[in-house]
Design a protein around this motif. Structure first.
Motif, PDB file in Angstrom:
ATOM      1  N   GLU A   1      11.644  15.104  -9.074  1.00 52.68           N
ATOM      2  CA  GLU A   1      11.552  14.453  -7.584  1.00 52.68           C
ATOM      3  C   GLU A   1      10.430  13.010  -7.844  1.00 52.68           C
ATOM      4  OE1 GLU A   1       7.965  14.758  -3.770  1.00 52.68           O
ATOM      5  OE2 GLU A   1       8.464  16.661  -5.065  1.00 52.68           O
ATOM      6  N   ALA A   2       9.729  13.115  -8.812  1.00 54.25           N
ATOM      7  CA  ALA A   2       9.135  11.988  -9.428  1.00 54.25           C
ATOM      8  C   ALA A   2      10.115  10.649  -9.618  1.00 54.25           C
ATOM      9  CB  ALA A   2       8.185  12.667 -11.297  1.00 54.25           C
ATOM     10  N   THR A   3      11.134  11.489 -10.284  1.00 58.83           N
ATOM     11  CA  THR A   3      12.602  10.242 -10.976  1.00 58.83           C
ATOM     12  C   THR A   3      12.828   9.208  -9.444  1.00 58.83           C
ATOM     13  OG1 THR A   3      12.794  11.400 -12.856  1.00 58.83           O
ATOM     14  CG2 THR A   3      14.520   9.636 -11.598  1.00 58.83           C
ATOM     15  N   THR A   4      12.736   9.981  -8.049  1.00 55.59           N
ATOM     16  CA  THR A   4      12.901   9.305  -7.060  1.00 55.59           C
ATOM     17  C   THR A   4      12.155   8.607  -6.523  1.00 55.59           C
ATOM     18  OG1 THR A   4      14.859  11.906  -6.181  1.00 55.59           O
ATOM     19  CG2 THR A   4      14.158  10.304  -4.772  1.00 55.59           C
ATOM     20  N   LEU A   5      10.690   9.117  -6.812  1.00 52.63           N
ATOM     21  CA  LEU A   5       9.703   8.141  -5.921  1.00 52.63           C
ATOM     22  C   LEU A   5       9.189   7.003  -7.051  1.00 52.63           C
ATOM     23  CD1 LEU A   5       7.436  10.821  -5.546  1.00 52.63           C
ATOM     24  CD2 LEU A   5       8.527   9.524  -3.519  1.00 52.63           C
TER      25      LEU A   5
ATOM     26  N   ARG B   1      13.843   9.942 -18.000  1.00 53.36           N
ATOM     27  CA  ARG B   1      15.262   9.983 -18.572  1.00 53.36           C
ATOM     28  C   ARG B   1      15.869  10.466 -19.752  1.00 53.36           C
ATOM     29  NH1 ARG B   1      16.403   4.654 -16.085  1.00 53.36           N
ATOM     30  NH2 ARG B   1      15.935   3.771 -18.189  1.00 53.36           N
ATOM     31  N   ASP B   2      14.537  11.020 -20.732  1.00 50.07           N
ATOM     32  CA  ASP B   2      14.430  11.244 -21.842  1.00 50.07           C
ATOM     33  C   ASP B   2      13.527  12.623 -21.584  1.00 50.07           C
ATOM     34  OD1 ASP B   2      16.521   9.002 -22.731  1.00 50.07           O
ATOM     35  OD2 ASP B   2      14.255   8.280 -23.914  1.00 50.07           O
ATOM     36  N   ASN B   3      13.384  13.073 -20.888  1.00 55.85           N
ATOM     37  CA  ASN B   3      12.217  13.723 -20.836  1.00 55.85           C
ATOM     38  C   ASN B   3      12.912  14.447 -19.000  1.00 55.85           C
ATOM     39  OD1 ASN B   3      10.656  14.375 -23.281  1.00 55.85           O
ATOM     40  ND2 ASN B   3      10.785  12.298 -22.062  1.00 55.85           N
ATOM     41  N   PRO B   4      13.599  15.739 -18.960  1.00 54.14           N
ATOM     42  CA  PRO B   4      14.208  15.471 -17.400  1.00 54.14           C
ATOM     43  C   PRO B   4      13.808  17.118 -17.321  1.00 54.14           C
ATOM     44  CG  PRO B   4      16.291  15.851 -18.671  1.00 54.14           C
ATOM     45  CD  PRO B   4      14.865  15.321 -19.373  1.00 54.14           C
ATOM     46  N   ALA B   5      13.111  17.864 -18.377  1.00 50.49           N
ATOM     47  CA  ALA B   5      12.393  18.704 -17.543  1.00 50.49           C
ATOM     48  C   ALA B   5      10.862  19.282 -17.621  1.00 50.49           C
ATOM     49  CB  ALA B   5      12.652  20.350 -18.035  1.00 50.49           C
TER      50      ALA B   5
ATOM     51  N   ASN C   1       3.297  10.074  -9.764  1.00 49.94           N
ATOM     52  CA  ASN C   1       2.210  10.049 -10.847  1.00 49.94           C
ATOM     53  C   ASN C   1       1.640  11.842 -11.490  1.00 49.94           C
ATOM     54  OD1 ASN C   1       2.512   7.786 -12.063  1.00 49.94           O
ATOM     55  ND2 ASN C   1       0.807   6.647 -11.729  1.00 49.94           N
ATOM     56  N   VAL C   2       1.742  11.977 -10.401  1.00 53.61           N
ATOM     57  CA  VAL C   2       0.810  13.773 -10.111  1.00 53.61           C
ATOM     58  C   VAL C   2       2.040  14.045 -10.555  1.00 53.61           C
ATOM     59  CG1 VAL C   2      -0.485  14.947  -8.460  1.00 53.61           C
ATOM     60  CG2 VAL C   2      -1.144  13.421  -8.399  1.00 53.61           C
ATOM     61  N   LEU C   3       3.105  14.206  -9.769  1.00 57.16           N
ATOM     62  CA  LEU C   3       4.833  14.814 -10.054  1.00 57.16           C
ATOM     63  C   LEU C   3       4.771  15.115 -11.059  1.00 57.16           C
ATOM     64  CD1 LEU C   3       6.409  14.495  -6.675  1.00 57.16           C
ATOM     65  CD2 LEU C   3       5.223  16.218  -6.934  1.00 57.16           C
ATOM     66  N   ILE C   4       4.690  13.901 -12.227  1.00 56.24           N
ATOM     67  CA  ILE C   4       5.395  13.620 -13.801  1.00 56.24           C
ATOM     68  C   ILE C   4       4.289  15.060 -14.816  1.00 56.24           C
ATOM     69  CG2 ILE C   4       5.024  12.705 -15.478  1.00 56.24           C
ATOM     70  CD1 ILE C   4       6.197   9.983 -13.833  1.00 56.24           C
TER      71      ILE C   4
ATOM     72  N   ASP D   1       0.833  -1.108   0.202  1.00 57.20           N
ATOM     73  CA  ASP D   1       0.578  -0.206   0.313  1.00 57.20           C
ATOM     74  C   ASP D   1       0.650   1.090  -0.253  1.00 57.20           C
ATOM     75  OD1 ASP D   1      -2.062  -1.528  -0.026  1.00 57.20           O
ATOM     76  OD2 ASP D   1      -3.126  -1.337   1.904  1.00 57.20           O
ATOM     77  N   THR D   2       2.016   1.407   0.917  1.00 53.63           N
ATOM     78  CA  THR D   2       3.202   2.076   0.346  1.00 53.63           C
ATOM     79  C   THR D   2       3.833   2.432  -1.137  1.00 53.63           C
ATOM     80  OG1 THR D   2       3.372   2.055   2.496  1.00 53.63           O
ATOM     81  CG2 THR D   2       5.183   3.366   1.643  1.00 53.63           C
ATOM     82  N   LEU D   3       3.644   1.194  -1.295  1.00 49.57           N
ATOM     83  CA  LEU D   3       4.576   1.661  -2.887  1.00 49.57           C
ATOM     84  C   LEU D   3       3.654   2.195  -3.662  1.00 49.57           C
ATOM     85  CD1 LEU D   3       6.477  -1.610  -2.981  1.00 49.57           C
ATOM     86  CD2 LEU D   3       6.579   0.028  -1.691  1.00 49.57           C
ATOM     87  N   HIS D   4       2.155   2.032  -3.588  1.00 47.30           N
ATOM     88  CA  HIS D   4       0.942   2.346  -4.580  1.00 47.30           C
ATOM     89  C   HIS D   4       0.776   3.836  -3.817  1.00 47.30           C
ATOM     90  CE1 HIS D   4       0.793  -1.480  -5.863  1.00 47.30           C
ATOM     91  NE2 HIS D   4      -0.242  -2.282  -5.081  1.00 47.30           N
ATOM     92  N   ALA D   5       1.073   4.025  -2.909  1.00 45.07           N
ATOM     93  CA  ALA D   5       0.587   5.238  -2.408  1.00 45.07           C
ATOM     94  C   ALA D   5       2.510   6.340  -3.273  1.00 45.07           C
ATOM     95  CB  ALA D   5       0.166   5.700  -1.116  1.00 45.07           C
ATOM     96  N   ARG D   6       2.923   6.366  -3.254  1.00 44.06           N
ATOM     97  CA  ARG D   6       4.123   6.632  -3.102  1.00 44.06           C
ATOM     98  C   ARG D   6       4.410   6.686  -5.750  1.00 44.06           C
ATOM     99  NH1 ARG D   6       7.764   3.248  -1.415  1.00 44.06           N
ATOM    100  NH2 ARG D   6       8.376   4.675   0.138  1.00 44.06           N
ATOM    101  N   ASP D   7       4.071   5.339  -6.004  1.00 46.19           N
ATOM    102  CA  ASP D   7       3.879   5.385  -7.350  1.00 46.19           C
ATOM    103  C   ASP D   7       2.999   6.486  -7.950  1.00 46.19           C
ATOM    104  OD1 ASP D   7       3.583   4.849 -10.155  1.00 46.19           O
ATOM    105  OD2 ASP D   7       3.192   2.480  -9.432  1.00 46.19           O
TER     106      ASP D   7
END
Length: 381
Positions: free
Chosen positions: A343-347, A377-381, A333-336, A323-329
């Motif tokens: 931050e999305a890459t770190t998560l 990785r291909d879209n860092p910004a 998605n929202v941050l992307i 459940d923690t993994l899915h919440a992090r995922d």
């Protein structure tokens, strides 16, 4: 990016997991025997469930021996107490494994006492995130109960519902939906359309349909269910709230976002009043409300909600629980979509490692996370 919907664990009308309720505490009573043979209470000391069931198990062990059925049942009750104690779940797991082994040798595996213990074990493993092992044990309990009690027995159908819950958490939605449909049809045939078990099974099946992508079918099943519950004044009970939550999820997927948000907020308000803001069911609804906000492109509000959900889920269940993994995922998605790619890459990097460990390298969640990381990785910004 789409958020993952989280299932409310009350939508069967009973909790799929964990299985057993916490046994009650007891009092230790001291009495004085009078000359006329009557007893007079002189002292009473409250005992915790841990102390009471531990004493009862040890007494049975001394009186009857380590392999007597009553002794084994007493130690099962003690293990049930441990499942509800912080820091004792691993001990409970080991005790339940040992009890299943002994009961299998003494009375056989396909025996209701053994299967009850195995069900306790499967439920505990589900709660602690051992999904693969939980599936294995639940499937064994389900098929063995069908052999022993028949495919329509309530205990058999309960086992099937618990197995379906694990399959949903493993993201094997079509398999879970088929199993829940079978449970619903059997309960409806045996009990009629208005029995509480049938109403809750209907909500569970609709939730499985939402997860499997059959949103219009889920809405068609939920509308009459909610109306029936409202006529009986049950709209704010566990089954009623779960049905409304599932309807909100279906409406969001059908792009009827105004209605979906209204339903979600109504459910969340009722749950916060009845269960509090930190209850697992409330967190499930907050997660699903964030999915609606995400679909409405209100990214900052969705991210704020999901950060709170992630913090509370981590606190209650630990860093590595599914459940923690899915919440992090979901937060990633929202941050992307909000442009917070670093931050999305770190998560997602952490999600990928945890998904690989929990589900294996070839699971769809693992593969999808790897694809999103490659895109980042291909879209860092």
């Amino acid at each position: 990016m789409a958020l993952g919907w989280r299932r409310n664990r009350e939508d069967d009308g009973r909790r799929d997991t964990p299985g057993p309720e916490l046994p009650p505490a007891a009092d230790l009573v001291f009495t004085l025997l009078n000359d006329d043979g009557t007893e007079e209470e002189i002292s009473r000391t409250g005992l915790s469930p841990h102390d009471f069931y531990g004493m009862r198990a040890n007494s049975a062990h001394q009186r009857l021996g380590p392999e007597h059925p009553e002794t084994l049942r007493a130690f099962r009750d003690y293990a049930r107490v441990l499942t509800h104690m912080e820091g004792r779940q691993e001990e409970a797991r080991e005790r339940l494994w040992d009890l299943v082994r002994i009961q299998s040798l003494t009375i056989g595996y396909v025996h209701e006492d053994t299967l009850t213990t195995a069900a306790d074990l499967a439920g505990l493993m589900h709660v602690t995130g051992e999904l693969g092992k939980s599936e294995e044990v639940w499937r064994s309990v389900w098929t063995s109960r069908a052999e022993l009690l028949g495919p329509d027995h309530p205990h058999t159908l309960d086992s099937a519902s618990c197995l379906a819950s694990v399959l949903e958490d493993l993201r094997r939605e079509p398999e879970a939906a088929a199993l829940r449909r079978d449970v619903l049809e059997r309960r409806r045939r045996l009990l009629g359309p208005d029995d509480p078990a049938v109403l809750s099974a209907t909500s569970s099946h609709a939730a499985a349909l939402v997860k499997a992508g059959h949103w219009a079918e889920a809405e068609r099943e939920l509308r009459p269910l909610i109306a029936r519950l409202e006529r009986r004044g049950l709209q704010d009970g566990d089954t009623g709230l779960a049905a409304r939550l599932n309807l909100g999820a279906a409406l969001c997927r059908l792009d009827r976002l105004d209605e979906a948000e209204g339903v979600m907020r109504s459910v969340l308000s009722a749950q916060q009043r009845a269960k509090g803001p930190d209850h697992p069911d409330t967190l499930t609804t907050r997660n699903n409300l964030a999915a609606v906000l995400h679909a409405r492109e209100r990214y900052a509000e969705a991210a704020r909600t999901l950060r709170e959900v992630l913090t509370l889920t981590t606190r209650h269940k630990g860093e590595s629980h599914p459940d923690t993994l899915h919440a992090r995922d979901n937060l990633a998605n929202v941050l992307i979509d909000n442009g917070d790619h670093a931050e999305a890459t770190t998560l997602l990097t952490r999600c990928h490692a945890d998904y690989t460990r929990t589900f294996g390298p070839h699971h769809p969640l693992t593969r999808t996370t790897a694809e999103r990381l490659a895109w980042l990785r291909d879209n860092p910004a």
